[in-house]
Structures are given as structure tokens and as C-alpha cells.
Write a protein that holds these residues in place. Structure first.
Motif, PDB file in Angstrom:
ATOM      1  N   GLU A 143       5.784 -13.448 -27.749  1.00  0.00           N
ATOM      2  CA  GLU A 143       6.773 -12.857 -26.845  1.00  0.00           C
ATOM      3  C   GLU A 143       6.760 -11.335 -26.957  1.00  0.00           C
ATOM      4  O   GLU A 143       6.862 -10.627 -25.951  1.00  0.00           O
ATOM      5  CB  GLU A 143       8.172 -13.399 -27.156  1.00  0.00           C
ATOM      6  N   GLN A 144       6.646 -10.816 -28.180  1.00  0.00           N
ATOM      7  CA  GLN A 144       6.605  -9.367 -28.371  1.00  0.00           C
ATOM      8  C   GLN A 144       5.337  -8.777 -27.759  1.00  0.00           C
ATOM      9  O   GLN A 144       5.377  -7.720 -27.128  1.00  0.00           O
ATOM     10  CB  GLN A 144       6.678  -9.026 -29.854  1.00  0.00           C
ATOM     11  N   GLU A 173       3.621 -10.051 -25.287  1.00  0.00           N
ATOM     12  CA  GLU A 173       3.737 -10.136 -23.834  1.00  0.00           C
ATOM     13  C   GLU A 173       4.641  -9.034 -23.291  1.00  0.00           C
ATOM     14  O   GLU A 173       4.338  -8.425 -22.259  1.00  0.00           O
ATOM     15  CB  GLU A 173       4.287 -11.509 -23.431  1.00  0.00           C
TER      16      GLU A 173
END
Length: 73
Positions: A10-11, A13
Motif C-alpha cells: 500500500e505504501q 502504491e
């Protein structure tokens, strides 16, 4: 001992999305400066056109160096 820092998907992305949006803005500004320079030349505003040409060249060189550095990583 040194701890390795791992980024989650997530980071990564979020970081990638941020970089993409910045690159898009830079591309629009570069092409916009080039178009403005052409219009200024047509209308006879030569000093203003030169400023826009410099902006377009600086923006283009920043974009190409960013592309080169990301390709190396």
C-alpha cells in the motif's frame, strides 16, 4: 544491528501514484510552456516567448533526468 525498512504494498502504491501525478503535472507544464512560447512568437512577444522556452527546456530536462534515475533503480 541495522534494521531493514520494508515498505508495504500500500505504501509503495501510494508513493508510485504520487510520483505519477507529479510527472503528469510536469509534462503538462512543459508542453504548456512550449505552446505558450509558440503563441508568443506568433504575436510578437519575443522576450516572453524566450522565458517560456527556458521553462519548457528546464521542465523537459528535469523530466528526462527523473526518467533516467528511475530506470537505474
Amino acid at each position: 544491528m541495522e534494521e531493514k525498512q520494508m515498505m508495504t504494498n500500500e505504501q509503495l502504491e501510494a508513493e508510485l501514484q504520487s510520483l505519477r501525478s507529479k510527472a503528469t503535472v510536469a509534462k503538462i507544464l512543459t508542453y504548456g510552456s512550449g505552446a505558450a512560447a509558440i503563441l508568443c512568437f506568433i504575436t510578437g512577444l519575443i522576450p516572453v516567448a524566450i522565458v517560456f522556452i527556458v521553462l519548457a527546456l528546464v521542465g523537459g530536462s528535469k523530466r528526462s533526468s527523473a526518467t533516467m534515475s528511475s530506470a537505474v533503480c
